[in-house]
Design a protein around this motif. Structure first.
Motif, PDB file in Angstrom:
ATOM      1  N   ASP A   1       0.813  -1.226   0.000  1.00  0.00           N
ATOM      2  CA  ASP A   1       0.000   0.000   0.000  1.00  0.00           C
ATOM      3  C   ASP A   1       0.844   1.272   0.000  1.00  0.00           C
ATOM      4  OD1 ASP A   1       0.974   0.105   2.575  1.00  0.00           O
ATOM      5  OD2 ASP A   1      -0.982  -0.046   3.562  1.00  0.00           O
ATOM      6  N   GLY A   2       2.182   1.116  -0.006  1.00  0.00           N
ATOM      7  CA  GLY A   2       3.073   2.270  -0.075  1.00  0.00           C
ATOM      8  C   GLY A   2       3.159   3.079   1.204  1.00  0.00           C
ATOM      9  N   LEU A   3       2.684   2.525   2.312  1.00  0.00           N
ATOM     10  CA  LEU A   3       2.614   3.290   3.565  1.00  0.00           C
ATOM     11  C   LEU A   3       3.648   2.881   4.615  1.00  0.00           C
ATOM     12  CD1 LEU A   3      -1.276   3.556   3.994  1.00  0.00           C
ATOM     13  CD2 LEU A   3       0.310   5.309   3.156  1.00  0.00           C
ATOM     14  N   THR A   4       4.369   1.793   4.379  1.00  0.00           N
ATOM     15  CA  THR A   4       5.367   1.343   5.352  1.00  0.00           C
ATOM     16  C   THR A   4       6.688   1.057   4.652  1.00  0.00           C
ATOM     17  OG1 THR A   4       3.621   0.334   6.694  1.00  0.00           O
ATOM     18  CG2 THR A   4       5.892  -0.310   7.171  1.00  0.00           C
ATOM     19  N   TYR A   5       7.737   1.718   5.123  1.00  0.00           N
ATOM     20  CA  TYR A   5       9.087   1.521   4.586  1.00  0.00           C
ATOM     21  C   TYR A   5       9.949   0.915   5.685  1.00  0.00           C
ATOM     22  CZ  TYR A   5       8.121   4.492   0.480  1.00  0.00           C
ATOM     23  OH  TYR A   5       7.632   5.013  -0.693  1.00  0.00           O
ATOM     24  N   THR A   6      10.509  -0.259   5.427  1.00  0.00           N
ATOM     25  CA  THR A   6      11.345  -0.944   6.418  1.00  0.00           C
ATOM     26  C   THR A   6      12.784  -0.995   5.915  1.00  0.00           C
ATOM     27  OG1 THR A   6       9.464  -2.307   7.115  1.00  0.00           O
ATOM     28  CG2 THR A   6      11.669  -3.053   7.758  1.00  0.00           C
TER      29      THR A   6
ATOM     30  N   THR B   1      11.632   1.617  15.812  1.00  0.00           N
ATOM     31  CA  THR B   1      12.974   1.039  15.787  1.00  0.00           C
ATOM     32  C   THR B   1      12.932  -0.288  16.547  1.00  0.00           C
ATOM     33  OG1 THR B   1      13.537   2.360  17.747  1.00  0.00           O
ATOM     34  CG2 THR B   1      14.149   3.260  15.615  1.00  0.00           C
ATOM     35  N   PRO B   2      12.445  -1.369  15.920  1.00  0.00           N
ATOM     36  CA  PRO B   2      12.318  -2.648  16.615  1.00  0.00           C
ATOM     37  C   PRO B   2      13.634  -3.224  17.107  1.00  0.00           C
ATOM     38  CG  PRO B   2      11.798  -2.847  14.268  1.00  0.00           C
ATOM     39  CD  PRO B   2      11.891  -1.398  14.569  1.00  0.00           C
ATOM     40  N   ASP B   3      14.739  -2.901  16.427  1.00  0.00           N
ATOM     41  CA  ASP B   3      16.063  -3.278  16.919  1.00  0.00           C
ATOM     42  C   ASP B   3      17.072  -2.294  16.350  1.00  0.00           C
ATOM     43  OD1 ASP B   3      17.182  -4.347  14.335  1.00  0.00           O
ATOM     44  OD2 ASP B   3      15.589  -5.832  14.605  1.00  0.00           O
ATOM     45  N   ALA B   4      18.327  -2.436  16.741  1.00  0.00           N
ATOM     46  CA  ALA B   4      19.351  -1.445  16.402  1.00  0.00           C
ATOM     47  C   ALA B   4      19.607  -1.329  14.909  1.00  0.00           C
ATOM     48  CB  ALA B   4      20.661  -1.784  17.118  1.00  0.00           C
ATOM     49  N   GLU B   5      19.255  -2.379  14.158  1.00  0.00           N
ATOM     50  CA  GLU B   5      19.550  -2.368  12.727  1.00  0.00           C
ATOM     51  C   GLU B   5      18.292  -2.301  11.868  1.00  0.00           C
ATOM     52  OE1 GLU B   5      22.238  -5.580  11.772  1.00  0.00           O
ATOM     53  OE2 GLU B   5      23.490  -5.136  13.502  1.00  0.00           O
ATOM     54  N   THR B   6      17.154  -1.981  12.480  1.00  0.00           N
ATOM     55  CA  THR B   6      15.899  -1.911  11.726  1.00  0.00           C
ATOM     56  C   THR B   6      15.187  -0.592  11.993  1.00  0.00           C
ATOM     57  OG1 THR B   6      15.646  -4.311  11.937  1.00  0.00           O
ATOM     58  CG2 THR B   6      13.720  -3.065  11.199  1.00  0.00           C
ATOM     59  N   LEU B   7      14.840   0.101  10.916  1.00  0.00           N
ATOM     60  CA  LEU B   7      14.131   1.378  10.991  1.00  0.00           C
ATOM     61  C   LEU B   7      12.854   1.249  10.166  1.00  0.00           C
ATOM     62  CD1 LEU B   7      14.414   4.514  11.767  1.00  0.00           C
ATOM     63  CD2 LEU B   7      15.221   4.786   9.412  1.00  0.00           C
ATOM     64  N   VAL B   8      11.718   1.580  10.775  1.00  0.00           N
ATOM     65  CA  VAL B   8      10.438   1.449  10.083  1.00  0.00           C
ATOM     66  C   VAL B   8       9.744   2.813  10.038  1.00  0.00           C
ATOM     67  CG1 VAL B   8       8.218   0.261   9.975  1.00  0.00           C
ATOM     68  CG2 VAL B   8      10.226  -0.921  10.923  1.00  0.00           C
ATOM     69  N   LEU B   9       9.439   3.276   8.818  1.00  0.00           N
ATOM     70  CA  LEU B   9       8.726   4.536   8.630  1.00  0.00           C
ATOM     71  C   LEU B   9       7.284   4.231   8.260  1.00  0.00           C
ATOM     72  CD1 LEU B   9      11.304   6.557   6.463  1.00  0.00           C
ATOM     73  CD2 LEU B   9      11.240   6.247   8.948  1.00  0.00           C
TER      74      LEU B   9
END
Length: 508
Positions: A95-100, A148-156
């Protein structure tokens, strides 16, 4: 006193000669003057007002620090393509709404602070927050929340699809900054890049030094030191290059002096592409520029080739819309309103100005602006239009008169932002242009991440601007470079204003 006579053998002479040759070779190899060069003296016309591209707009800031000191989640390469950087990969929801984003591990800022998801979140929150002074704050407007679920993961998480987001995240305004040091980046920039800030002698130079602990060993700097020297006068630029005080001037400011380097054994000249679109913007809310027929008449009174010859020594690419041949989905629109004096006169008469009219153009002091204006003035006279030229100090007075107060008829400026056709849909923006169909296209292009679909939309947008002419479209300025022939790796083209130096080295 006893004399001893000695007659050396041929074998001894050969051995002595070989020894002398080897000794001489060793001495030559050890001579510092002949060692491989590791320092670069690079010239720029404009000194940056600060060194943090996330808090001010002038392109000179990024030309010193982007990709040298500061890096982004992604970057833009010299072909204009988005590439991974501090984010090694990413996924976009259907849906273009979540960038991981999956981030690189083991990255540190120059002061030792760790770059991780928390630092990335800090950088984006700082850029999009209520107190943000980021020059491209609109890039981040659709980010509703960050996880930020963990140190190496960023979710917009976005509030609306934003098809240009990944591209925008590669811009200088989107670089990652250290939570502990961001407040001082304007004068003491600390990033994650291949070079560290070493000093700034205001009015003269900025020095960078190789970052020995750079995280990306495949892109580590080959130079030990880079010195950016600021020289505004084109004659002085040329003299510094010819004397050897400068090794390179990637954006040489005087096209009329380029031929002076012809035949130089040490220096090479380069003509590349940029995003610098020279346009004469009109105040579309003000008479007579509120009438499309008047704007069209002015466009048809202009011979673009003559403008390029007069303003930039014939070096430039004509354009018919606010788009460059570098941009995806480019269409040549120069034939939509071609040079035609008689048709221009007829359009003016149809609009109610058979005897022409008088107006004023406010020109910033950059060389291309007054030169272009003088050519325009003569061409407009041929259709009965009188244009007065008012020099206007840039940036302070120009920004106040044009961008803030809208106190102008026409101006001329080179728009440097890549792929910035959407400025005609921004409200407010200095053109005072309104077109609902164009606005809808700019909204639609963000609703898809498919490049082919975006290119088709951009094609429609170019056509609208070419026909509506909210600004007079003249030419794309070339990237004029002059540098030492032994210098390798400088960008000949400029898809984004920059001096990317990690791949630059001296030929052995």
């Amino acid at each position: 006193m006893i004399k001893l006579s000695f007659m050396p053998s041929a074998r001894f002479i050969r051995q002595l000669s070989l020894s002398a040759v080897l000794s001489a070779a060793l001495m030559i190899a050890a001579t510092p003057a002949e060692a491989a060069k590791t320092t670069l003296n690079l010239g720029m016309s404009v000194e940056p007002t600060g060194l943090d591209p996330t808090i001010a707009a002038p392109v000179a800031i990024g030309q010193v620090t982007w990709q040298n000191v500061f890096e982004g989640l992604v970057t833009i390469d010299q072909a204009g393509k988005v590439q991974p950087q501090l984010a090694k990969s990413w996924q976009i929801s259907p849906d273009g709404l979540t960038y991981t984003f999956k981030l690189q591990a083991g990255v540190k800022f120059h002061d030792g602070e760790v770059f991780d998801a928390a630092a990335a979140r800090f950088s984006l929150d700082r850029a999009r927050g209520p107190d943000s002074v980021n020059p491209q704050k609109r890039f981040f407007a659709s980010i509703a929340s960050i996880d930020t679920p963990d140190a190496e993961t960023l979710v917009l998480h976005l509030s609306a699809p934003t098809g240009s987001l990944i591209y925008w995240l590669g811009w200088p305004a989107s670089v990652m900054v250290g939570p502990k040091t961001a407040a001082d980046d304007k004068v003491t920039p600390i990033g994650t890049g291949p070079f560290k800030f070493a000093g700034w002698a205001k009015g003269d130079k900025v020095e960078l030094a190789r970052n020995a602990d750079y995280w990306n060993k495949d892109a580590a700097a080959k130079l030990d030191k880079v010195i950016f020297r600021f020289i505004a006068d084109p004659q002085a630029q040329a003299a510094a290059l010819k004397s050897g005080d400068l090794d390179a001037f990637p954006e040489f400011a005087a096209p009329e002096l380029m031929s002076s380097f012809d035949g130089d054994a040490r220096l090479a000249t380069k003509v590349g592409n940029t995003e610098l679109k020279v346009v004469a913007g009109m105040n579309n809310a003000k008479k007579p520029f509120d009438d499309k027929r008047v704007r069209q008449a002015l466009m048809m009174a202009i011979d673009r080739k003559t403008v390029i010859d007069g303003a930039w020594s014939g070096l430039g690419t004509p354009i018919g819309s606010h788009y460059t041949p570098n941009d995806p989905g480019y269409r040549d629109m120069t034939s939509v309103l071609p040079y035609d004096v008689e048709k221009a006169k007829a359009l003016l008469a149809e609009a109610g100005y058979p005897n022409g009219f008088t107006f004023t153009i406010k020109t910033p002091q950059m060389a291309y602006a007054p030169r272009s204006a003088q050519v325009m003035q003569a061409m407009f006279a041929e259709i009965g239009v009188t244009m007065n030229i008012e020099p206007t100090e840039f940036p302070a007075k120009w920004v106040q008169d044009i961008m803030k107060d809208r106190n102008f008829d026409m101006t001329i400026v080179a728009h440097a932002e890549p792929l910035d056709i959407d400025i005609y849909a921004r409200d407010p923006y200095y053109f005072n242009y309104r077109n609902a169909d164009f606005d809808a296209l700019m909204k639609k292009v963000q609703e898809t991440t498919d490049p082919d679909a975006q290119n088709a939309i951009y094609g429609q947008a170019q056509k609208i601007l070419a026909e509506d002419v909210p600004a007079l479209y003249f030419f794309v300025m070339p990237k004029l470079g002059v540098w030492d022939r032994k210098l390798k790796g400088l960008w000949e083209n400029e898809p984004i204003p920059s001096n990317v130096l990690s791949g630059v080295s001296w030929e052995e």
